[in-house]
Design a protein around this motif. Structure first.
Motif, PDB file in Angstrom:
ATOM      1  N   PRO A 304       0.820  -1.218   0.000  1.00  0.00           N
ATOM      2  CA  PRO A 304       0.000   0.000   0.000  1.00  0.00           C
ATOM      3  C   PRO A 304       0.851   1.265   0.000  1.00  0.00           C
ATOM      4  N   GLN A 306       1.993   5.027   0.875  1.00  0.00           N
ATOM      5  CA  GLN A 306       1.957   5.959   2.010  1.00  0.00           C
ATOM      6  C   GLN A 306       2.760   7.204   1.633  1.00  0.00           C
ATOM      7  N   THR A 307       2.775   8.172   2.567  1.00  0.00           N
ATOM      8  CA  THR A 307       3.754   9.235   2.353  1.00  0.00           C
ATOM      9  C   THR A 307       5.125   8.591   2.500  1.00  0.00           C
ATOM     10  N   HIS A 308       6.100   9.200   1.866  1.00  0.00           N
ATOM     11  CA  HIS A 308       7.417   8.578   1.861  1.00  0.00           C
ATOM     12  C   HIS A 308       7.969   8.451   3.281  1.00  0.00           C
ATOM     13  N   TRP A 311       6.275   5.510   4.881  1.00  0.00           N
ATOM     14  CA  TRP A 311       6.786   4.291   4.258  1.00  0.00           C
ATOM     15  C   TRP A 311       8.165   3.936   4.795  1.00  0.00           C
ATOM     16  N   HIS A 313       9.489   4.532   7.658  1.00  0.00           N
ATOM     17  CA  HIS A 313       9.398   3.973   9.010  1.00  0.00           C
ATOM     18  C   HIS A 313       8.850   2.552   8.987  1.00  0.00           C
ATOM     19  N   ASN A 314       7.849   2.330   8.146  1.00  0.00           N
ATOM     20  CA  ASN A 314       7.200   1.025   8.144  1.00  0.00           C
ATOM     21  C   ASN A 314       7.992  -0.029   7.375  1.00  0.00           C
ATOM     22  N   ALA A 315       8.509   0.359   6.218  1.00  0.00           N
ATOM     23  CA  ALA A 315       9.163  -0.631   5.365  1.00  0.00           C
ATOM     24  C   ALA A 315      10.422  -1.185   6.025  1.00  0.00           C
ATOM     25  N   HIS A 317      10.760  -2.112   8.984  1.00  0.00           N
ATOM     26  CA  HIS A 317      10.395  -3.257   9.813  1.00  0.00           C
ATOM     27  C   HIS A 317      10.109  -4.506   8.990  1.00  0.00           C
ATOM     28  N   LEU A 318       9.727  -4.288   7.741  1.00  0.00           N
ATOM     29  CA  LEU A 318       9.450  -5.436   6.872  1.00  0.00           C
ATOM     30  C   LEU A 318      10.656  -6.359   6.778  1.00  0.00           C
ATOM     31  N   ARG A 319      11.826  -5.767   6.769  1.00  0.00           N
ATOM     32  CA  ARG A 319      13.054  -6.565   6.668  1.00  0.00           C
ATOM     33  C   ARG A 319      13.285  -7.411   7.918  1.00  0.00           C
ATOM     34  N   HIS A 320      12.547  -7.101   8.976  1.00  0.00           N
ATOM     35  CA  HIS A 320      12.777  -7.780  10.257  1.00  0.00           C
ATOM     36  C   HIS A 320      11.492  -8.385  10.777  1.00  0.00           C
ATOM     37  N   LEU A 321      10.567  -8.677   9.895  1.00  0.00           N
ATOM     38  CA  LEU A 321       9.267  -9.184  10.315  1.00  0.00           C
ATOM     39  C   LEU A 321       9.430 -10.534  11.005  1.00  0.00           C
TER      40      LEU A 321
ATOM     41  N   LEU B 318       0.275  -3.112   7.421  1.00  0.00           N
ATOM     42  CA  LEU B 318       1.556  -2.667   6.873  1.00  0.00           C
ATOM     43  C   LEU B 318       1.755  -1.173   7.071  1.00  0.00           C
ATOM     44  N   ARG B 319       0.664  -0.456   6.987  1.00  0.00           N
ATOM     45  CA  ARG B 319       0.749   1.002   7.144  1.00  0.00           C
ATOM     46  C   ARG B 319       1.103   1.391   8.572  1.00  0.00           C
ATOM     47  N   LEU B 321       3.138  -0.693  10.673  1.00  0.00           N
ATOM     48  CA  LEU B 321       4.124  -1.650  11.153  1.00  0.00           C
ATOM     49  C   LEU B 321       5.041  -1.000  12.180  1.00  0.00           C
ATOM     50  N   ASP B 322       5.336   0.252  11.975  1.00  0.00           N
ATOM     51  CA  ASP B 322       6.177   0.985  12.916  1.00  0.00           C
ATOM     52  C   ASP B 322       5.505   1.011  14.285  1.00  0.00           C
TER      53      ASP B 322
ATOM     54  N   VAL C 298       5.550  13.701  -1.139  1.00  0.00           N
ATOM     55  CA  VAL C 298       6.282  12.586  -1.722  1.00  0.00           C
ATOM     56  C   VAL C 298       5.665  11.291  -1.217  1.00  0.00           C
ATOM     57  N   TYR C 299       5.264  10.448  -2.137  1.00  0.00           N
ATOM     58  CA  TYR C 299       4.577   9.203  -1.794  1.00  0.00           C
ATOM     59  C   TYR C 299       5.394   8.007  -2.274  1.00  0.00           C
ATOM     60  N   SER C 300       5.302   6.921  -1.512  1.00  0.00           N
ATOM     61  CA  SER C 300       5.951   5.702  -1.995  1.00  0.00           C
ATOM     62  C   SER C 300       5.261   4.485  -1.420  1.00  0.00           C
ATOM     63  N   PRO C 304      10.733  -3.746   0.118  1.00  0.00           N
ATOM     64  CA  PRO C 304      12.198  -3.619   0.069  1.00  0.00           C
ATOM     65  C   PRO C 304      12.868  -4.936  -0.315  1.00  0.00           C
ATOM     66  N   GLN C 306      15.605  -7.900  -0.364  1.00  0.00           N
ATOM     67  CA  GLN C 306      16.484  -8.589   0.585  1.00  0.00           C
ATOM     68  C   GLN C 306      17.151  -9.745  -0.140  1.00  0.00           C
ATOM     69  N   ASN C 314      10.730 -13.436   5.955  1.00  0.00           N
ATOM     70  CA  ASN C 314       9.919 -12.264   6.307  1.00  0.00           C
ATOM     71  C   ASN C 314       8.570 -12.246   5.583  1.00  0.00           C
TER      72      ASN C 314
END
Lengths: 344, 344, 344
Positions: A304, A306-308, A311, A313-315, A317-321, B318-319, B321-322, C298-300, C304, C306, C314
């Motif tokens: 989804p 988000q603002t960058h 994103w 901040h959230n992304a 954590h994805l690497r460490h889910l 996901l939005r 996750l932080d 700015v949106y993204s 990521p 890995q 993950n």
């Protein structure tokens, strides 16, 4: 060409309400004017219906009572509208003949009623069916067979081994039956695997602009009757696409994947190779399909937006889910251990 | 053309088992019949080997004992099969000459053995090498240099500043050396930055249909020897692709990125600009590569597909996750605080 | 053509420092030599400035003191460089006339100063403006209007209903005003919805190679003045793109979406249909935009990358994020319950 509302009803069904006015063209509710017919399919646009300047309308029966202007009632106004538009704006009709600037090989067979445009090149052994139009600068390779009433747009390239049914539209700059991507690693370089299969395209298929449909490696790439393939789509070697399946632009399908009938594939969906997708499946835009789908249904999978800042901040954590999940498990274990003495 | 099994062995190595039968063509195990050779590379298809009607087979030595029909043993049956297919189905051979409907500038240099198809346009200063075929309606711009034994497919566009080696295949509707995407913001509009670099393509490269390889901005865009570039791929200005790197369809590579040698880039991979990807890297399909890769290995990153209902429930988190990660941290802190008194 | 530094200043502003040397060409700092001018925009490349062999430089005023060779100071060296390059490498100038191998319909109107290349086809009713160049094998359909000083590259296809402003560049194999993807489900097959809208392209627009801009269904597809559209982009029917918006390659925009002015859309961004994106929005590469954007920013949104092993661990949890979130909530609830007795 003007057609009366009653002539539409004669050809397409539906019920007439109000005067049998003459219709010259179609337009959207907000842009229609004199002599034009419009339609209401989406109830949210009902307000536009009242203010529209259209001469007539196509609506569901439930809209009829509130509408005091000429209209046709039918269960599916959008479909009816499509057919009305087809009547008012027919596909171009072939003007029989080969343009003097076309290049048709002496061993090509072009139907007498077909139209071959300037700069089109028809190679030896190719067959062009009745009333088919091959437009300017299109290339039709050796032994290609194209059925009747097709429309082959400018600058498209159709290579040897392509068999195309009747009433097929190939849009501009599409490439049919180019080589599949077949390479065998030879220790220090790739050896090309000759691509020997064909491309078989059924009847009533539409292939979009800049779409590429590769020939099969050994057996064939197949697109079933009535399939609708939008622009900039890659169909790799040995893919099979079932009848009446529709896919929006920018889709990629890797080799040997079989897609069932009546599927709807959203834009930018990417489908891995050697999979099967069952009949009646819907895949929403942007999804990567990496495994076989055996149950019809609606599938999706996209990150989804988000603002960058969010994103970032959230992304992270994805690497460490995996780590987060382990910590939750550990917390559950500890809490269960903790609670015991508390309960005592 | 028929070739005996022993003639393959003479040219390609391998060992003959059984009769030295004549081979006319190739086919897959399940479709092969009289006069055709097939191969077994994937052990899962072993059952097909027994039931196949092929006249002969290419197999690993370990399959030989159980096979009582004519076959060739070799370590890599798929590679051997590729070479057999190349012998049986050779690339088209140039029929020397310029078609009367081609347009070749008086200052272009076309080798005597080259074949220029109808509607092809060769601009001033272009050079076409020996035995190279330029097919129908292809465009070769000013000063373009194309080596020997190349195959330039119909409706492709190769612009000034492209240098192409020997034995290169450019598929239909590909665009080589179009302008890169260079714009400088001028406060209220974009100024075009003239694209002045070239495109240098090595030997034995294959460029897919509707693929675009932009010229460099100042220096050059480079594709190394033996690289295999599939359909609908974007290679931006100043990209460098190493030797024998293969990339599947729908890949995009942004400006100035350098991809090493012998990489394998899956379909729909998108690679940001100004990165480096080291030799021998594999990137799986659908991955967005947004940082440099210094260690060879297998990389991926794509959102897994689910049913749309499952996806909706999961993607919403996901939005946040932080936030979830912070709550886990807080729980760990509190639990540690809680446990202390409990332990007393 | 040689131009002195002072001639640049006369035309473009800026301040001269050192000798008024003659400039023949441009190059990057590390490749420039005799007679060439280069520029420094990125302070990280300052070391290259000192070692560069360029004859002159374009730099910010802050770099001037340390630079003892000829240079021009200006606030935006990259923009200045773009304009210098435009002066030294002007766009091709039309050589008035219709190539004898072009096919121009007797009812087409081609300006006397326009240049029509070999194999180009101009259909009935089309208008080609002053000094516009239509290159080899391009197709210009019926009633198409193209303004002045345009450059239409080889093998591009521009269909009836396209209106193109002045100074527009359409790159090779692009397709303008092909049919949009309009289909109505008729119970057991798709009915084609005739695509009746136009494509309106403003002035100073650039359309990339193999990009497809579909005609509108009923109303029009619109691309505003000064927009820059890279390669392999899909612009669906009824999309509107605002003035001076730039989008990098491999973007897809679904039907009826409106993108504002001065937006920057990164590569491989996919935008769903019927959305609005406000003026001044930046969307980073690889994002799927599935909802309207009302706030510039700015949106993204991309998964990521890995190593594949990390990704496997993950991504598996992504399918169960809803479950993980519930377990965190449960832990919080239990811990609050646990803490109470502890606190007593």
């Amino acid at each position: 060409m003007a057609l009366s509302l009653s002539s539409f009803i004669e050809l397409l069904g539906g019920e007439l309400h109000g005067a049998d006015v003459a219709i010259l063209g179609v337009a959207s509710l907000d842009q229609a004017g004199e002599g034009q017919i419009s339609f209401l399919a989406n109830p949210r646009l009902r307000a536009q219906l009242q203010s529209s300047l259209a001469a007539a309308f196509i609506v569901r029966p439930t809209e009829s009572a509130a509408l005091d202007r000429p209209h046709i009632t039918t269960r599916d106004p959008q479909l009816y509208f499509a057919k009305v538009a087809q009547l008012l704006y027919p596909q171009p009709v072939a003007v029989a003949g080969i343009h003097p600037r076309a290049v048709v090989d002496e061993f090509a067979i072009v139907a007498a009623s077909a139209q071959i445009g300037p700069g089109a090149v028809i190679a030896a052994g190719a067959k062009i069916g009745e009333r088919t139009i091959v437009m300017a600068n299109a290339y039709i390779g050796e032994q290609v067979e194209i059925g009747g009433d097709c429309l082959i747009h400018p600058n498209s390239s159709i290579h040897h081994g392509a068999f195309i049914g009747d009433r097929v539209i190939v849009h501009s700059n599409a490439v049919i039956a180019g080589d599949g991507f077949g390479n065998a690693w030879a220790g220090d370089h790739w050896e090309k695997i000759p691509q020997l299969g064909r491309v078989l395209i059924g009847n009533d298929v539409e292939i979009g602009s800049c779409t590429t449909v590769d020939r099969g490696a050994l057996s064939d790439t197949v697109i079933g009757n009535g399939a609708r393939i939008d622009n900039l789509i890659q169909v790799a070697h040995n893919v099979e696409i079932g009848e009446h399946t529709a896919m929006a632009a920018c889709v990629g399908i890797a080799g040997s994947t079989k897609i069932g009938a009546r599927c709807q594939i959203g834009g930018a969906v990417m489908i891995s190779g050697h999979l099967e997708i069952c009949d009646g499946t819907t895949v929403l835009g942007g999804t990567l399909v990496a495994k076989t789908i055996r149950e019809p249904g609606v599938y999706s999978g996209s990150y989804p937006m988000q603002t960058h800042d969010e994103w970032r901040h959230n992304a992270a954590h994805l690497r460490h889910l995996d780590d987060l999940a382990k910590r939750i498990k550990q917390l559950e274990k500890e809490l269960r251990h903790t609670q015991l003495p508390v309960g005592e």
